[in-house]
Design an enzyme around this catalytic site. Structure first.
Site, PDB file in Angstrom:
ATOM      1  N   PHE A  35       0.807  -1.214   0.000  1.00  0.00           N
ATOM      2  CA  PHE A  35       0.000   0.000   0.000  1.00  0.00           C
ATOM      3  C   PHE A  35       0.842   1.266   0.000  1.00  0.00           C
ATOM      4  O   PHE A  35       0.501   2.241  -0.634  1.00  0.00           O
ATOM      5  CB  PHE A  35      -0.922   0.021   1.238  1.00  0.00           C
ATOM      6  CG  PHE A  35      -2.194  -0.764   1.051  1.00  0.00           C
ATOM      7  CD1 PHE A  35      -2.494  -1.390  -0.146  1.00  0.00           C
ATOM      8  CD2 PHE A  35      -3.107  -0.856   2.089  1.00  0.00           C
ATOM      9  CE1 PHE A  35      -3.659  -2.113  -0.308  1.00  0.00           C
ATOM     10  CE2 PHE A  35      -4.284  -1.571   1.935  1.00  0.00           C
ATOM     11  CZ  PHE A  35      -4.558  -2.196   0.741  1.00  0.00           C
ATOM     12  N   ILE A 106      -3.293 -10.896   3.582  1.00  0.00           N
ATOM     13  CA  ILE A 106      -4.529 -11.649   3.375  1.00  0.00           C
ATOM     14  C   ILE A 106      -4.382 -12.590   2.178  1.00  0.00           C
ATOM     15  O   ILE A 106      -5.342 -13.179   1.727  1.00  0.00           O
ATOM     16  CB  ILE A 106      -5.710 -10.661   3.167  1.00  0.00           C
ATOM     17  CG1 ILE A 106      -5.411  -9.683   2.023  1.00  0.00           C
ATOM     18  CG2 ILE A 106      -5.981  -9.883   4.453  1.00  0.00           C
ATOM     19  CD1 ILE A 106      -6.550  -8.693   1.744  1.00  0.00           C
ATOM     20  N   HIS A 122      -5.706 -10.014   9.716  1.00  0.00           N
ATOM     21  CA  HIS A 122      -6.662  -9.287   8.865  1.00  0.00           C
ATOM     22  C   HIS A 122      -7.505 -10.216   7.990  1.00  0.00           C
ATOM     23  O   HIS A 122      -8.080  -9.776   7.000  1.00  0.00           O
ATOM     24  CB  HIS A 122      -5.917  -8.258   7.994  1.00  0.00           C
ATOM     25  CG  HIS A 122      -5.367  -7.114   8.793  1.00  0.00           C
ATOM     26  ND1 HIS A 122      -4.402  -6.256   8.314  1.00  0.00           N
ATOM     27  CD2 HIS A 122      -5.653  -6.671  10.048  1.00  0.00           C
ATOM     28  CE1 HIS A 122      -4.119  -5.351   9.245  1.00  0.00           C
ATOM     29  NE2 HIS A 122      -4.852  -5.588  10.302  1.00  0.00           N
ATOM     30  N   CYS A 133     -26.588 -16.003   5.456  1.00  0.00           N
ATOM     31  CA  CYS A 133     -26.553 -17.342   6.075  1.00  0.00           C
ATOM     32  C   CYS A 133     -25.167 -17.700   6.614  1.00  0.00           C
ATOM     33  O   CYS A 133     -24.997 -18.740   7.239  1.00  0.00           O
ATOM     34  CB  CYS A 133     -27.026 -18.412   5.085  1.00  0.00           C
ATOM     35  SG  CYS A 133     -25.854 -18.756   3.753  1.00  0.00           S
ATOM     36  N   SER A 190       4.924  -0.950   7.137  1.00  0.00           N
ATOM     37  CA  SER A 190       5.172   0.450   7.503  1.00  0.00           C
ATOM     38  C   SER A 190       4.838   0.695   8.971  1.00  0.00           C
ATOM     39  O   SER A 190       5.094   1.761   9.496  1.00  0.00           O
ATOM     40  CB  SER A 190       4.317   1.366   6.621  1.00  0.00           C
ATOM     41  OG  SER A 190       2.949   1.045   6.813  1.00  0.00           O
TER      42      SER A 190
HETATM   43  P1  NAD Z   1       2.401  -1.017   3.811  1.00  0.00           P
HETATM   44  O1  NAD Z   1       2.119  -0.991   2.358  1.00  0.00           O
HETATM   45  O2  NAD Z   1       1.861   0.072   4.655  1.00  0.00           O
HETATM   46  O3  NAD Z   1       3.979  -1.026   4.011  1.00  0.00           O
HETATM   47  C1  NAD Z   1       4.789  -1.964   3.351  1.00  0.00           C
HETATM   48  C2  NAD Z   1       6.227  -1.771   3.838  1.00  0.00           C
HETATM   49  O4  NAD Z   1       6.984  -2.839   3.329  1.00  0.00           O
HETATM   50  C3  NAD Z   1       6.851  -0.465   3.375  1.00  0.00           C
HETATM   51  O5  NAD Z   1       7.457   0.171   4.494  1.00  0.00           O
HETATM   52  C4  NAD Z   1       7.905  -0.911   2.358  1.00  0.00           C
HETATM   53  O6  NAD Z   1       9.092  -0.146   2.434  1.00  0.00           O
HETATM   54  C5  NAD Z   1       8.196  -2.326   2.792  1.00  0.00           C
HETATM   55  N1  NAD Z   1       8.545  -3.236   1.690  1.00  0.00           N
HETATM   56  C6  NAD Z   1       7.910  -3.399   0.510  1.00  0.00           C
HETATM   57  N2  NAD Z   1       8.483  -4.386  -0.199  1.00  0.00           N
HETATM   58  C7  NAD Z   1       9.513  -4.843   0.560  1.00  0.00           C
HETATM   59  C8  NAD Z   1      10.494  -5.850   0.374  1.00  0.00           C
HETATM   60  N3  NAD Z   1      10.528  -6.615  -0.714  1.00  0.00           N
HETATM   61  N4  NAD Z   1      11.425  -6.037   1.357  1.00  0.00           N
HETATM   62  C9  NAD Z   1      11.417  -5.268   2.474  1.00  0.00           C
HETATM   63  N5  NAD Z   1      10.510  -4.308   2.703  1.00  0.00           N
HETATM   64  C10 NAD Z   1       9.568  -4.107   1.763  1.00  0.00           C
HETATM   65  O7  NAD Z   1       1.950  -2.455   4.348  1.00  0.00           O
HETATM   66  P2  NAD Z   1       1.358  -2.902   5.773  1.00  0.00           P
HETATM   67  O8  NAD Z   1       2.101  -2.227   6.866  1.00  0.00           O
HETATM   68  O9  NAD Z   1       1.272  -4.380   5.747  1.00  0.00           O
HETATM   69  O10 NAD Z   1      -0.114  -2.290   5.783  1.00  0.00           O
HETATM   70  C11 NAD Z   1      -0.966  -2.488   4.678  1.00  0.00           C
HETATM   71  C12 NAD Z   1      -2.293  -3.163   4.985  1.00  0.00           C
HETATM   72  O11 NAD Z   1      -2.861  -3.571   3.743  1.00  0.00           O
HETATM   73  C13 NAD Z   1      -2.166  -4.408   5.785  1.00  0.00           C
HETATM   74  O12 NAD Z   1      -3.143  -4.337   6.744  1.00  0.00           O
HETATM   75  C14 NAD Z   1      -2.478  -5.565   4.840  1.00  0.00           C
HETATM   76  O13 NAD Z   1      -3.538  -6.352   5.344  1.00  0.00           O
HETATM   77  C15 NAD Z   1      -3.053  -4.954   3.593  1.00  0.00           C
HETATM   78  N6  NAD Z   1      -2.383  -5.408   2.350  1.00  0.00           N
HETATM   79  C16 NAD Z   1      -2.134  -6.731   2.182  1.00  0.00           C
HETATM   80  C17 NAD Z   1      -1.506  -7.180   1.038  1.00  0.00           C
HETATM   81  C18 NAD Z   1      -1.231  -8.665   0.902  1.00  0.00           C
HETATM   82  O14 NAD Z   1      -1.914  -9.487   1.510  1.00  0.00           O
HETATM   83  N7  NAD Z   1      -0.210  -9.064   0.142  1.00  0.00           N
HETATM   84  C19 NAD Z   1      -1.126  -6.283   0.039  1.00  0.00           C
HETATM   85  C20 NAD Z   1      -1.423  -4.921   0.222  1.00  0.00           C
HETATM   86  C21 NAD Z   1      -2.048  -4.508   1.401  1.00  0.00           C
END
Ligand code: NAD
Length: 243
Positions: A35, A106, A122, A133, A190
Site C-alpha cells: 500500500f 490476506i 486481517h 446465512c 510500515s
Molecule cells: P504497507 O504498504 O503500509 O507497508 C509496506 C512496507 O513494506 C513499506 O514500508 C515498504 O518499504 C516495505 N517493503 C515493501 N516491499 C519490501 C520488500 N521486498 N522487502 C522489504 N521491505 C519491503 O503495508 P502494511 O504495513 O502491511 O499495511 C498495509 C495493509 O494492507 C495491511 O493491513 C495488509 O492487510 C493490507 N495489504 C495486504 C496485502 C497482501 O496481503 N499481500 C497487500 C497490500 C495490502
C-alpha cells in the site's frame, strides 16, 4: 541502518521460538503491490481506505466488489507464488524450530509456502462469506467479474478480510505469542496500521530482542534492537546461508 552482522545471525541461531510479524512488503517480491511503497496501491488514484471499508461494502456492494477486485487483482490470485522470504520461514518451521507468523497479509502465501503456525490478523482473501446465512465459499469460485452472490440464499458475499472500521482477528492470541518469543522479527510493514502496530510497542517493553527488516524506515525504527534495510528475500537468504 545497522548492517547485517554476526550478532544478528547469532540471535537467529540461538532462538528456539521466533515470532515473525509480516506485512504487505513480504509479498511484493511475489508481485503483489503493497500500500505505502512508492508505486504501491496508496499512491494510485483511489482512496483505498474508503473503498476497503465496511461502510462502502454496506452502501454499494456491487461497486465495492468491482474496486476490491481491482485493488487486489483477484483474477490473478492463483498466479501469485510464495517467494524466498515465505519459503525461508516455512523451512525454519519444517526443521523443527518454534516459528509463529503473525501476518497482516490476506494473500495466504505463508501457508502456500508450507507454514502452518500462521495467525491471519486481517483475515483471508481466499474465502468469502454470505452476509446472511454466513456460509463460506472459496473466492476462486467467484472470479467471473459478476458481484459474488450466495448460491444458497442469493445474498451478497463479503470477502473474509478485515475491512477498515472492523475489528481485527485473534489479536490477543497474537500478542501472547509475541510475548512468548525469544526473538521477534518484523518484516515488510510500515507499522502504520493500528492495532497491529501496538504489538512491537508492547514487545519493546520486554527484553526480547527485536529485529526490523524493511526497505524503508518506519516511524517505529527506534524500538528495534537490530534494523536491516533492504529486500526481505535477499536478507533472509543471506541469514539462512550463515545459520
Ligand atoms: P504497507 O504498504 O503500509 O507497508 C509496506 C512496507 O513494506 C513499506 O514500508 C515498504 O518499504 C516495505 N517493503 C515493501 N516491499 C519490501 C520488500 N521486498 N522487502 C522489504 N521491505 C519491503 O503495508 P502494511 O504495513 O502491511 O499495511 C498495509 C495493509 O494492507 C495491511 O493491513 C495488509 O492487510 C493490507 N495489504 C495486504 C496485502 C497482501 O496481503 N499481500 C497487500 C497490500 C495490502
Amino acid at each position: 541502518m545497522e548492517q547485517l552482522g554476526g550478532q544478528l545471525v547469532e540471535c537467529f541461531r540461538k532462538a528456539k521460538n521466533i515470532v515473525f510479524l509480516t506485512g504487505a512488503g513480504m509479498s511484493t517480491e511475489s508481485g503483489i503491490p503493497d500500500f505505502r511503497s512508492p508505486g504501491g496501491l496508496y499512491t494510485g488514484e483511489m482512496a483505498v481506505e474508503e473503498v476497503i471499508s465496511a461502510t462502502y461494502f454496506k452502501k454499494d456492494p456491487v461497486q465495492f466488489w468491482e474496486k476490491f477486485s481491482q485493488i487486489f487483482a483477484l483474477k490473478l490470485l492463483g498466479g501469485y507464488e510464495p517467494n524466498a522470504g515465505h519459503r525461508f520461514l516455512a523451512e525454519l518451521e519444517r526443521k523443527g524450530e518454534g516459528v509463529t507468523i503473525l501476518t497482516q497479509n490476506i494473500d495466504g502465501l505463508h501457508q502456500e509456502a508450507g507454514s502452518r503456525n500462521v495467525i491471519e490478523i486481517h483475515g483471508s482473501l481466499r474465502v468469502c462469506r454470505c452476509t446472511s446465512c454466513r456460509k463460506e465459499y472459496p473466492i476462486a469460485e467467484f472470479l467471473s467479474g459478476d458481484t459474488p452472490v450466495c448460491p444458497g440464499c442469493q445474498n451478497y458475499l463479503k470477502p473474509d478480510v478485515v475491512l477498515y472500521e472492523e475489528e481485527v482477528r485473534r489479536y490477543e492470541e497474537a500478542l501472547h505469542a509475541a510475548y512468548d518469543a525469544d526473538l521477534f522479527v518484523v518484516m515488510g510493514t510500515s507499522l502504520e496500521v493500528y492495532p497491529v502496530n501496538s504489538i512491537p510497542r508492547i514487545v519493546a517493553r520486554t527484553d526480547i530482542p527485536m529485529v526490523l527488516i524493511n526497505r524503508e524506515e518506519t516511524g517505529m525504527d527506534g524500538l528495534f534492537t537490530f534494523r536491516v534495510q533492504g529486500q526481505i528475500g535477499e536478507i533472509l537468504t543471506r541469514i539462512s546461508k550463515q545459520l
